[in-house]
Write a protein that holds these residues in place. Structure first.
Motif, mmCIF file in Angstrom:
data_model
loop_
_atom_site.group_PDB
_atom_site.id
_atom_site.type_symbol
_atom_site.label_atom_id
_atom_site.label_comp_id
_atom_site.label_asym_id
_atom_site.label_seq_id
_atom_site.Cartn_x
_atom_site.Cartn_y
_atom_site.Cartn_z
ATOM 1 N N ALA A 34 -15.309 -13.521 -2.952
ATOM 2 C CA ALA A 34 -14.069 -12.642 -2.753
ATOM 3 C C ALA A 34 -13.927 -12.036 -1.414
ATOM 4 N N MET A 35 -15.054 -11.507 -0.828
ATOM 5 C CA MET A 35 -14.977 -10.907 0.237
ATOM 6 C C MET A 35 -14.834 -11.352 1.436
ATOM 7 N N GLN A 36 -15.256 -12.774 1.201
ATOM 8 C CA GLN A 36 -15.331 -13.770 2.741
ATOM 9 C C GLN A 36 -13.723 -14.188 2.635
ATOM 10 N N LEU A 37 -12.808 -13.659 1.774
ATOM 11 C CA LEU A 37 -11.422 -14.288 1.911
ATOM 12 C C LEU A 37 -10.636 -13.228 3.333
ATOM 13 N N TYR A 38 -11.409 -12.386 3.396
ATOM 14 C CA TYR A 38 -10.899 -11.204 4.270
ATOM 15 C C TYR A 38 -11.090 -11.544 5.745
ATOM 16 N N ARG A 39 -10.130 -11.556 6.558
ATOM 17 C CA ARG A 39 -10.328 -11.601 8.114
ATOM 18 C C ARG A 39 -10.989 -10.456 8.489
ATOM 19 N N GLY A 40 -12.110 -10.759 9.305
ATOM 20 C CA GLY A 40 -12.839 -9.754 10.216
ATOM 21 C C GLY A 40 -13.863 -9.144 9.228
ATOM 22 N N MET A 41 -13.941 -9.625 8.149
ATOM 23 C CA MET A 41 -15.209 -9.045 7.311
ATOM 24 C C MET A 41 -16.225 -10.237 7.301
ATOM 25 N N ASP A 62 -10.938 -16.107 5.531
ATOM 26 C CA ASP A 62 -10.165 -15.687 6.442
ATOM 27 C C ASP A 62 -8.695 -15.840 6.047
ATOM 28 N N VAL A 63 -8.390 -15.476 4.952
ATOM 29 C CA VAL A 63 -6.931 -15.948 4.314
ATOM 30 C C VAL A 63 -6.046 -14.639 4.257
ATOM 31 N N ILE A 64 -6.840 -13.343 3.986
ATOM 32 C CA ILE A 64 -6.162 -12.182 3.990
ATOM 33 C C ILE A 64 -6.535 -10.978 4.747
ATOM 34 N N ASP A 65 -5.500 -10.228 5.143
ATOM 35 C CA ASP A 65 -6.087 -8.877 5.629
ATOM 36 C C ASP A 65 -6.704 -7.859 4.694
ATOM 37 N N VAL A 66 -7.396 -7.007 5.318
ATOM 38 C CA VAL A 66 -8.052 -6.041 4.865
ATOM 39 C C VAL A 66 -7.284 -5.183 3.963
ATOM 40 N N THR A 67 -6.066 -4.952 4.323
ATOM 41 C CA THR A 67 -5.117 -3.935 3.569
ATOM 42 C C THR A 67 -4.514 -4.632 2.281
ATOM 43 N N VAL A 68 -5.012 -6.005 2.091
ATOM 44 C CA VAL A 68 -4.270 -6.701 0.936
ATOM 45 C C VAL A 68 -5.355 -6.546 -0.114
ATOM 46 N N ASN A 69 -4.844 -6.270 -1.228
ATOM 47 C CA ASN A 69 -5.829 -6.339 -2.520
ATOM 48 C C ASN A 69 -6.075 -7.789 -2.948
ATOM 49 N N ALA A 70 -7.372 -8.213 -2.952
ATOM 50 C CA ALA A 70 -7.631 -9.391 -3.421
ATOM 51 C C ALA A 70 -7.539 -9.829 -4.962
ATOM 52 N N SER A 71 -6.898 -10.871 -5.101
ATOM 53 C CA SER A 71 -6.452 -11.305 -6.471
ATOM 54 C C SER A 71 -6.892 -12.379 -7.139
ATOM 55 N N GLY A 225 -6.963 -0.975 9.123
ATOM 56 C CA GLY A 225 -6.300 -0.475 8.059
ATOM 57 C C GLY A 225 -7.487 -0.496 6.858
ATOM 58 N N LEU A 226 -8.812 -0.603 7.038
ATOM 59 C CA LEU A 226 -9.660 -1.000 6.164
ATOM 60 C C LEU A 226 -9.742 0.117 4.964
ATOM 61 N N ARG A 227 -9.527 1.336 5.351
ATOM 62 C CA ARG A 227 -9.632 2.487 4.429
ATOM 63 C C ARG A 227 -8.435 2.232 3.462
ATOM 64 N N THR A 228 -7.364 1.758 3.694
ATOM 65 C CA THR A 228 -6.396 1.572 2.777
ATOM 66 C C THR A 228 -6.452 0.364 1.910
ATOM 67 N N GLY A 229 -7.353 -0.666 2.328
ATOM 68 C CA GLY A 229 -7.542 -1.906 1.485
ATOM 69 C C GLY A 229 -8.542 -1.508 0.413
ATOM 70 N N VAL A 230 -7.850 -1.367 -0.973
ATOM 71 C CA VAL A 230 -8.501 -0.841 -2.113
ATOM 72 C C VAL A 230 -9.658 -1.870 -2.464
ATOM 73 N N THR A 231 -9.614 -3.303 -2.232
ATOM 74 C CA THR A 231 -10.711 -4.000 -2.361
ATOM 75 C C THR A 231 -11.703 -4.069 -1.344
ATOM 76 N N ALA A 232 -10.981 -4.256 -0.066
ATOM 77 C CA ALA A 232 -12.073 -4.518 0.842
ATOM 78 C C ALA A 232 -12.868 -3.327 1.280
#
Length: 299
Positions: A34-41, A62-71, A225-232
Motif C-alpha cells: 500500500a505504501m509503495q503506491l505513494y510518489r516520493g515514499m 508511484d500512482v498517488i500523491d501523499v495527500t491522497v488516502n490509499a483505498s 503535504g505529508l502531514r495532511t495525508g491520513v494514510t501516508a
C-alpha cells in the motif's frame, strides 16, 4: 499466463524473488504494498529503484500523491485491470507485497460494503475528539472480534470498522472476503524466515533506511503535504520521524520506534497470512528460491 503472488512479512526478500520470477517467466510485476503506491515514499518503503528493476515493467508504483488516502477498493480495481492487461499481452503477472487487505481484496474479489460520508465524518470527528486508543476501546465494545484484529493505533481502520458496523448492523468481519479458489488461479508463494533471523534483518533494514536518508525524505514530503495525508503520514518510519520532529528532535530518535513498530507489524502479517491454506511457504534462507517457486507453479 497464470499469475503468481509473492507474499509474506516485511523484510523477507519478496522483491528480489519477484524479480527472479519475472525474469524466468517473462513476466511483469504488480505491486501489492500500500505504501509503495505513494510518489516520493521510496526509502521508508524499500521501493526498488528504477535502475535495479532489470528493465522489467512494474505497475502500481508511484500512482498517488501523499495527500491522497490509499483505498483498497481503488487498488483492487486498478491492479486487476493491470493483471488482465498483462495476461492479454501473453506475459505472466507477478504480484508482490505484504499489505494483507490489498492482496486478499485482489485475489478473493472482495465486495466492499457501502460507505456513507456523513457516518464516516462523524466517526472521524470522534477519533479527533477522544483519540485512537479510546476509539479502539469503543470498537471493541460493539465488535470484540474487530477490536481484536485491528491494531489500537490504526485510526483509519477503526473508523472504517465502526462505519461498517453502523451501516450494516453486522460485525465488521461479516464483510470480509471468503477464502476460495484465488482469482485467475493465482499461485500464492509465501516467503518467511526464522523469527530471530528476521528480527536481525529488520534491524539492519531500519538502520539502512535512516542511513540512506529517511529523515530527509520525510522532511521533503512535509512540503508536499505529508502531514495532511491520513494514510501516508501513518506509514511505518514516516509516522515515527514525524513524531520525533514534532517533539523537537532531528528525526534520529525515530530509529528504535520504527524497528519496534515494524517488528510488531511483521507479527501481524505472519498471523494473517498463515491462516490462508492456499499459500505455499518457502524458507527465505533456502538456496535458489526462484527454482523452488517455479516448481510449485509447475505442479
Amino acid at each position: 499466463m497464470r499469475p503468481v503472488a509473492v507474499i509474506g512479512p516485511t523484510g523477507t526478500g519478496k522483491s528480489a524473488l519477484a524479480l527472479d520470477l519475472a525474469e524466468q517467466l517473462g513476466g511483469e510485476i504488480v505491486n501489492a504494498d500500500a505504501m509503495q503506491l505513494y510518489r516520493g515514499m521510496d526509502i521508508g518503503t524499500a521501493k526498488l529503484p528504477v535502475a535495479q528493476r532489470r528493465g522489467i515493467p512494474h505497475h502500481q508504483l508511484d500512482v498517488i500523491d501523499v495527500t491522497v488516502n490509499a483505498s483498497v477498493a481503488r487498488y483492487q480495481e486498478s491492479a486487476a485491470a493491470d493483471i488482465e492487461a498483462i495476461m492479454n499481452r501473453g506475459a505472466a503477472p507477478v504480484i508482490v507485497g505484504g499489505s494483507m487487505l490489498y492482496i486478499q481484496s485482489l485475489l478473493d474479489q472482495w465486495s466492499f460494503p457501502a460507505t456513507d460520508p456523513e457516518v464516516r465524518a462523524r466517526w472521524e470527528a470522534r477519533l479527533a475528539e477522544v483519540g485512537v486508543a479510546a476509539l479502539h476501546a469503543e470498537l471493541t465494545r460493539v465488535d470484540p472480534q474487530a477490536g481484536a484484529s485491528i491494531l489500537d493505533s490504526d485510526g483509519r481502520r477503526i473508523v472504517r470498522a465502526l462505519e461498517v458496523v453502523e451501516l450494516t448492523g453486522q460485525p465488521f468481519a461479516a464483510s470480509a472476503p471468503r477464502i476460495g479458489t484465488p482469482r485467475w488461479d493465482t499461485a500464492i508463494i509465501g516467503l518467511d524466515w526464522d523469527t530471530a533471523v528476521l528480527d536481525e534483518r529488520l534491524q539492519q533494514r531500519t538502520e539502512a533506511m535512516f542511513d540512506d536518508g529517511l529523515v530527509a525524505e520525510v522532511t521533503g514530503l512535509i512540503a508536499e503535504g505529508l502531514r495532511t495525508g491520513v494514510t501516508a503520514s501513518r506509514a511505518l518510519g514516516y509516522a515515527q520521524v514525524l513524531a520525533d520532529l514534532d517533539a523537537g528532535g532531528d528525526g534520529s530518535s525515530a530509529r528504535e520506534p520504527t524497528f519496534v513498530g515494524t517488528r510488531r507489524y511483521v507479527r501481524r502479517q505472519r498471523s494473517w497470512f498463515r491462516r490462508d491454506h492456499r499459500v505455499h511457504w518457502l524458507d527465505g534462507s533456502a538456496a535458489d528460491l526462484a527454482k523452488a517457486a517455479v516448481a510449485i507453479l509447475d505442479k
